[in-house]
Design a protein around this motif. Structure first.
Motif, mmCIF file in Angstrom:
data_model
loop_
_atom_site.group_PDB
_atom_site.id
_atom_site.type_symbol
_atom_site.label_atom_id
_atom_site.label_comp_id
_atom_site.label_asym_id
_atom_site.label_seq_id
_atom_site.Cartn_x
_atom_site.Cartn_y
_atom_site.Cartn_z
ATOM 1 N N ASN A 257 -8.460 35.497 -31.639
ATOM 2 C CA ASN A 257 -8.355 34.306 -30.907
ATOM 3 C C ASN A 257 -7.974 34.320 -29.397
ATOM 4 O O ASN A 257 -8.305 33.154 -28.737
ATOM 5 N N ASP A 258 -7.163 35.132 -29.310
ATOM 6 C CA ASP A 258 -6.523 35.203 -27.837
ATOM 7 C C ASP A 258 -7.021 36.556 -26.947
ATOM 8 O O ASP A 258 -6.627 36.787 -25.980
ATOM 9 N N HIS B 70 -2.820 44.206 -24.270
ATOM 10 C CA HIS B 70 -2.886 43.183 -25.311
ATOM 11 C C HIS B 70 -2.340 43.649 -26.630
ATOM 12 O O HIS B 70 -2.500 42.962 -27.571
#
Length: 316
Positions: free
Chosen positions: A202-203, A191
């Motif tokens: 958010n992700d 990530h």
């Protein structure tokens, strides 16, 4: 002088004579009903009501407000509210004293209570040091996520996580705890976690520890956000689990970003199975919740328990 002695003796006899009434009052106050008290005392609700009325007449004090309808038909008066806590504790002490008559004394056993997390991750990794120094004493560790009745279960010493205030308990601070994001190295690489821009979370799959979801001060993503000044999404998604050990295990396996509690993830940080992907000094905070060593206010501590408590303090 003689008259005052007679009055005192009469008062003591009256108190003994009204013991059933006092017992009925205590049970009715706990159950908020004469019916509940009657079931516990194995008498009729009418008998409980009669005993309470006789007690009120003797005291010349109204102990209950009685309503004919509504959800709370039986409530304590101000006088009843003031009297109930001490009377309730009195019956608890009587019950505890009677239990001592049936229980076999265990002078060579110290009973310790702790949550599964602090027991497995901190206490049990150190307890061998104590037992090597005191091989004549056995330690019985009982783990429970919820709070337990120390008197009912004969707990000598406990380790609790919180703000340090528990009714009927002495609490001595044991250790602080720092809270910061953690994940597996593979998760961080996948990530691209190396900094915390405002929209990063958010992700990112977040893992939530819901062991004490409604308690203000318990480590949470919102608490972390407020303390380190990082904005969170308006809606926090992610897996919610009511067990910190399971949250840690999922983070170790690469299933998400979790909030690590420094005292409980020491081994995973040392082994490199968990890392803080950000600048830990910048993105950690000192939790308001701390670890406390606790024991009952009314407990008479033996010398061996004092020694164990001092060992706990030195270990922390």
């Amino acid at each position: 002088m003689e008259a005052s002695k007679k009055r005192a003796k009469k008062m003591r006899l009256n108190r003994i004579a009204h013991l059933n009434g006092i017992r009925a009052f205590e049970a009715a106050a706990r159950h908020h009903s004469f019916a509940g008290a009657a079931q516990e005392l194995n008498v009729t609700p009418a008998a409980v009501g009669q005993q309470v009325r006789q007690l009120e007449e003797w005291l010349n004090v109204r102990l209950f407000n009685r309503a004919t309808s509504g959800a709370s038909r039986l409530t304590l008066t101000d006088e009843g509210e003031r009297a109930f806590p001490d009377i309730h504790r009195g019956f608890e002490l009587i019950g505890r004293g009677l239990n001592h008559l049936f229980d076999e004394p265990q002078d060579d056993v110290i009973k310790v209570s702790a949550s599964p997390s602090i027991a497995s991750k901190w206490l049990l990794t150190r307890i061998n040091q104590y037992q090597m120094q005191h091989d004549d004493i056995d330690i019985l560790v009982e783990t429970n996520v919820s709070l337990v009745d120390y008197a009912d279960q004969s707990i000598d010493v406990g380790i609790r996580y919180g703000l340090g205030q528990w009714e009927g308990m002495c609490a001595q601070h044991l250790m602080f705890e720092d809270v910061f994001p953690v994940c597996s190295p593979d998760f961080a690489e996948k990530h691209g976690l190396s900094d915390v821009p405002p929209d990063l979370l958010n992700d990112i799959p977040l893992l939530h520890d819901h062991s004490v979801p409604s308690s203000s001060g318990y480590p949470s993503w919102q608490e972390w956000s407020d303390c380190v000044d990082v904005a969170l999404p308006k809606k926090l998604h992610g897996l919610k689990i009511n067990d910190f050990a399971s949250v840690t295990e999922l983070a170790r396996r690469g299933n998400g970003l979790a909030l690590g509690r420094s005292r409980l993830i020491e081994d995973e940080l040392k082994s490199g199975e968990l890392i803080c992907p950000f600048d830990v000094k910048k993105y950690q905070y000192r939790s308001r919740f701390c670890y406390f060593m606790v024991w009952r206010l009314d407990e008479v501590q033996s010398e061996q328990i004092d020694v164990f408590r001092n060992w706990l303090l030195s270990s922390a």
